[in-house]
Design a protein around this motif. Structure first.
Motif, PDB file in Angstrom:
ATOM      1  N   GLN A 174       0.575  -1.009  -0.054  1.00  0.00           N
ATOM      2  CA  GLN A 174       0.541  -0.202   0.221  1.00  0.00           C
ATOM      3  C   GLN A 174       0.854   1.377   0.162  1.00  0.00           C
ATOM      4  OE1 GLN A 174      -3.186  -0.021   2.732  1.00  0.00           O
ATOM      5  NE2 GLN A 174      -3.857   2.282   2.505  1.00  0.00           N
ATOM      6  N   THR A 175       1.951   1.447   0.808  1.00  0.00           N
ATOM      7  CA  THR A 175       3.214   2.247   0.675  1.00  0.00           C
ATOM      8  C   THR A 175       3.198   2.538  -0.703  1.00  0.00           C
ATOM      9  OG1 THR A 175       3.826   1.894   3.087  1.00  0.00           O
ATOM     10  CG2 THR A 175       5.746   3.037   1.381  1.00  0.00           C
ATOM     11  N   TRP A 176       4.305   1.479  -1.334  1.00  0.00           N
ATOM     12  CA  TRP A 176       4.182   2.201  -2.997  1.00  0.00           C
ATOM     13  C   TRP A 176       2.966   2.836  -3.527  1.00  0.00           C
ATOM     14  CZ3 TRP A 176       8.611   2.519  -3.456  1.00  0.00           C
ATOM     15  CH2 TRP A 176       9.617   2.796  -2.787  1.00  0.00           C
ATOM     16  N   GLU A 177       1.692   2.133  -3.483  1.00  0.00           N
ATOM     17  CA  GLU A 177       0.824   1.768  -3.443  1.00  0.00           C
ATOM     18  C   GLU A 177       0.352   4.155  -3.960  1.00  0.00           C
ATOM     19  OE1 GLU A 177      -3.141   0.359  -3.890  1.00  0.00           O
ATOM     20  OE2 GLU A 177      -1.505  -2.016  -3.968  1.00  0.00           O
ATOM     21  N   ALA A 178       0.838   4.568  -2.891  1.00  0.00           N
ATOM     22  CA  ALA A 178       0.407   5.901  -2.169  1.00  0.00           C
ATOM     23  C   ALA A 178       1.566   6.523  -2.638  1.00  0.00           C
ATOM     24  CB  ALA A 178       0.284   6.095  -0.663  1.00  0.00           C
ATOM     25  N   VAL A 179       2.567   6.265  -2.865  1.00  0.00           N
ATOM     26  CA  VAL A 179       3.638   7.164  -3.087  1.00  0.00           C
ATOM     27  C   VAL A 179       3.251   7.549  -5.031  1.00  0.00           C
ATOM     28  CG1 VAL A 179       5.945   7.337  -4.477  1.00  0.00           C
ATOM     29  CG2 VAL A 179       5.213   5.873  -1.834  1.00  0.00           C
ATOM     30  N   GLN A 180       3.214   6.614  -5.109  1.00  0.00           N
ATOM     31  CA  GLN A 180       2.923   6.345  -7.275  1.00  0.00           C
ATOM     32  C   GLN A 180       1.788   7.757  -7.518  1.00  0.00           C
ATOM     33  OE1 GLN A 180       2.582   2.917 -10.023  1.00  0.00           O
ATOM     34  NE2 GLN A 180       0.729   2.903  -9.320  1.00  0.00           N
ATOM     35  N   THR A 181       0.652   7.834  -5.914  1.00  0.00           N
ATOM     36  CA  THR A 181      -0.536   8.492  -6.250  1.00  0.00           C
ATOM     37  C   THR A 181       0.030   9.549  -6.526  1.00  0.00           C
ATOM     38  OG1 THR A 181      -2.088   6.327  -5.733  1.00  0.00           O
ATOM     39  CG2 THR A 181      -2.770   9.104  -5.692  1.00  0.00           C
ATOM     40  N   LEU A 182       0.788   9.924  -5.318  1.00  0.00           N
ATOM     41  CA  LEU A 182       1.290  11.465  -4.652  1.00  0.00           C
ATOM     42  C   LEU A 182       1.950  12.188  -5.710  1.00  0.00           C
ATOM     43  CD1 LEU A 182       2.670  10.580  -1.317  1.00  0.00           C
ATOM     44  CD2 LEU A 182       0.665  10.857  -2.509  1.00  0.00           C
ATOM     45  N   ALA A 183       2.897  11.141  -6.512  1.00  0.00           N
ATOM     46  CA  ALA A 183       3.656  11.505  -7.569  1.00  0.00           C
ATOM     47  C   ALA A 183       2.690  11.710  -8.824  1.00  0.00           C
ATOM     48  CB  ALA A 183       4.379  10.860  -8.247  1.00  0.00           C
ATOM     49  N   HIS A 184       1.833  10.614  -9.257  1.00  0.00           N
ATOM     50  CA  HIS A 184       0.719  10.880 -10.242  1.00  0.00           C
ATOM     51  C   HIS A 184       0.214  12.749 -10.398  1.00  0.00           C
ATOM     52  CE1 HIS A 184      -2.554  10.684 -13.396  1.00  0.00           C
ATOM     53  NE2 HIS A 184      -2.639  10.728 -12.957  1.00  0.00           N
ATOM     54  N   TYR A 185      -0.488  12.747  -8.951  1.00  0.00           N
ATOM     55  CA  TYR A 185      -1.145  13.841  -8.533  1.00  0.00           C
ATOM     56  C   TYR A 185      -0.426  15.241  -8.449  1.00  0.00           C
ATOM     57  CZ  TYR A 185      -5.137  11.558  -9.426  1.00  0.00           C
ATOM     58  OH  TYR A 185      -6.764  10.351  -9.795  1.00  0.00           O
ATOM     59  N   LYS A 186       0.879  15.065  -8.908  1.00  0.00           N
ATOM     60  CA  LYS A 186       2.061  16.209  -8.461  1.00  0.00           C
ATOM     61  C   LYS A 186       1.452  16.849  -6.929  1.00  0.00           C
ATOM     62  CE  LYS A 186       2.856  17.288 -13.178  1.00  0.00           C
ATOM     63  NZ  LYS A 186       4.170  15.565 -13.071  1.00  0.00           N
ATOM     64  N   LEU A 187       1.509  15.920  -5.825  1.00  0.00           N
ATOM     65  CA  LEU A 187       1.505  16.411  -4.966  1.00  0.00           C
ATOM     66  C   LEU A 187       2.451  16.667  -3.318  1.00  0.00           C
ATOM     67  CD1 LEU A 187      -1.012  14.378  -3.894  1.00  0.00           C
ATOM     68  CD2 LEU A 187      -1.433  16.522  -4.556  1.00  0.00           C
ATOM     69  N   ASP A 188       3.408  18.116  -4.269  1.00  0.00           N
ATOM     70  CA  ASP A 188       4.632  18.389  -3.462  1.00  0.00           C
ATOM     71  C   ASP A 188       4.276  19.229  -2.647  1.00  0.00           C
ATOM     72  OD1 ASP A 188       3.249  20.483  -4.391  1.00  0.00           O
ATOM     73  OD2 ASP A 188       4.884  21.353  -6.188  1.00  0.00           O
ATOM     74  N   SER A 189       3.262  19.053  -2.019  1.00  0.00           N
ATOM     75  CA  SER A 189       2.730  20.048  -0.617  1.00  0.00           C
ATOM     76  C   SER A 189       2.744  18.438   0.316  1.00  0.00           C
ATOM     77  CB  SER A 189       0.789  20.712  -0.404  1.00  0.00           C
ATOM     78  OG  SER A 189      -0.025  19.569  -0.686  1.00  0.00           O
ATOM     79  N   ILE A 190       3.144  17.983   0.180  1.00  0.00           N
ATOM     80  CA  ILE A 190       3.274  16.270   0.920  1.00  0.00           C
ATOM     81  C   ILE A 190       4.908  16.133   1.406  1.00  0.00           C
ATOM     82  CG2 ILE A 190       3.347  13.545   1.121  1.00  0.00           C
ATOM     83  CD1 ILE A 190       0.542  14.629   1.380  1.00  0.00           C
ATOM     84  N   LYS A 191       5.307  16.558   2.786  1.00  0.00           N
ATOM     85  CA  LYS A 191       6.076  16.309   3.112  1.00  0.00           C
ATOM     86  C   LYS A 191       6.839  15.434   4.192  1.00  0.00           C
ATOM     87  CE  LYS A 191       7.394  21.196   2.825  1.00  0.00           C
ATOM     88  NZ  LYS A 191       8.247  21.357   1.656  1.00  0.00           N
ATOM     89  N   VAL A 192       7.284  14.502   3.474  1.00  0.00           N
ATOM     90  CA  VAL A 192       7.651  13.053   4.540  1.00  0.00           C
ATOM     91  C   VAL A 192       9.170  12.666   5.174  1.00  0.00           C
ATOM     92  CG1 VAL A 192       7.534   9.929   4.847  1.00  0.00           C
ATOM     93  CG2 VAL A 192       5.927  11.327   2.982  1.00  0.00           C
ATOM     94  N   ILE A 193       9.047  12.593   6.733  1.00  0.00           N
ATOM     95  CA  ILE A 193      10.316  12.116   7.176  1.00  0.00           C
ATOM     96  C   ILE A 193      10.509  11.023   7.343  1.00  0.00           C
ATOM     97  CG2 ILE A 193      11.828  12.422   8.395  1.00  0.00           C
ATOM     98  CD1 ILE A 193      11.327  15.729   9.205  1.00  0.00           C
ATOM     99  N   VAL A 194      10.842   9.802   7.221  1.00  0.00           N
ATOM    100  CA  VAL A 194      11.240   8.377   7.388  1.00  0.00           C
ATOM    101  C   VAL A 194      12.214   8.156   8.671  1.00  0.00           C
ATOM    102  CG1 VAL A 194      11.016   6.007   6.254  1.00  0.00           C
ATOM    103  CG2 VAL A 194       9.966   8.250   4.624  1.00  0.00           C
TER     104      VAL A 194
END
Length: 307
Positions: A184-204
């Motif tokens: 599910q993480t990778w599906e989410a990353v793919q979705t964030l990239a597709h919609y160009k969501l640069d307002s998302i900031k993730v610290i891992v």
């Protein structure tokens, strides 16, 4: 370094040290706990609450209310996100993913003056919102994310909704590296990239540890940076205890790509005695009174060190 920059950094370093100290103290008083997560992520939480996130003042009680009932007709929905302030268009939102890091989050709220120290008195007790594994009603948590990997998807939905409403605030996510073993993480990353969501900031928190031992022995992640970038994100590895590095990345223009700050951390940072517990660092359990005494000595030494 400018005086203003130095002030936030020195404040954040002090908060990180206090997070470790208070968290370690709680673990000692309660005969065990998630100490390695406290050691690895103290700078992450200190940076988020001291500099990274643009939050309003807390609108929650300093001592968390008990869990009264599940939301229903005539019963208000209680959100732990109230500790992060009002949800205003220009302010940031915080989505907390690894729910077993809850103690670190609560301690960070205390050191950020958003929750009273007395709030920890009900930690992990029946009827308390200050749960061992956080839920949507727990201080600082906006959603229930006890099933790892779900939070990033929720954050993506929030970010899309905020874009539609023309809100300018960012949506921050704190994750653990083990969550990248979930599809599910990778599906989410793919979705964030597709919609160009640069307002998302993730610290891992890339501490290389999970419940069953070292991540590499359970399911190798190989290069998270290469994988995330291949999925269309902007990912960079940094020293996970270098808050200036976090800030540099957090303020860069990722040109439409979601940002992933891969904080390479030490799960024994500040408590070198934890190395004796390898390879199982996930949850500290004392194997004997002598071992507990050794950890008590390590805590006493930390207590005497300048914060």
């Amino acid at each position: 370094m400018a005086k203003q920059e130095l002030n936030w950094l020195e404040d954040a370093k002090s908060v990180a040290a206090k997070i470790r100290l208070r968290g370690f103290d709680y673990v000692m008083q309660n005969n065990g706990g998630y100490l390695s997560q406290i050691c690895s992520s103290a700078e992450i939480f200190a940076y988020l609450y001291c500099k990274g996130m643009n939050l309003g003042p807390s609108i929650a009680p300093m001592v968390p209310d008990p869990f009264d009932c599940v939301p229903s007709q005539g019963k208000p929905y209680y959100s732990g996100s109230d500790y992060n302030g009002e949800k205003l268009p220009h302010l940031d939102r915080f989505i907390f993913s690894p729910a077993h890091y809850a103690l670190v989050l609560y301690v960070a709220l205390i050191e950020a003056k958003r929750m009273a120290p007395e709030g920890l008195n009900d930690f992990n007790k029946d009827g308390s919102t200050v749960e061992l594994i956080s839920a949507e009603h727990s201080p600082g948590a906006e959603i229930t994310s006890g099933s790892l990997a779900q939070a990033l998807s929720v954050a993506g939905g929030i970010a899309i909704g905020r874009r539609i409403k023309q809100e300018t605030g960012n949506t921050w996510v704190m994750m653990s590296d083990g969550e990248f073993q979930e599809g599910q993480t990778w599906e989410a990353v793919q979705t964030l990239a597709h919609y160009k969501l640069d307002s998302i900031k993730v610290i891992v928190d890339v501490n290389g540890q999970q419940c069953d031992g070292p991540i590499e022995s359970v399911m190798s992640l190989r290069s998270l940076q290469n994988k995330l970038n291949a999925f269309g994100a902007h990912a960079e590895e940094v020293d996970g205890h270098d808050m200036e590095a976090f800030d540099r990345l957090a303020n860069m223009d990722t040109q439409g790509k979601p940002l992933f700050i891969l904080a390479i951390t030490d799960p024994t940072r500040g408590v070198s005695l934890l190395n004796t517990k390898r390879p199982t660092l996930h949850y500290l359990r004392f194997s004997s009174e002598n071992e507990k005494f050794s950890f008590q000595q390590a805590y006493d030494k930390m207590l005497k060190e300048p914060q």
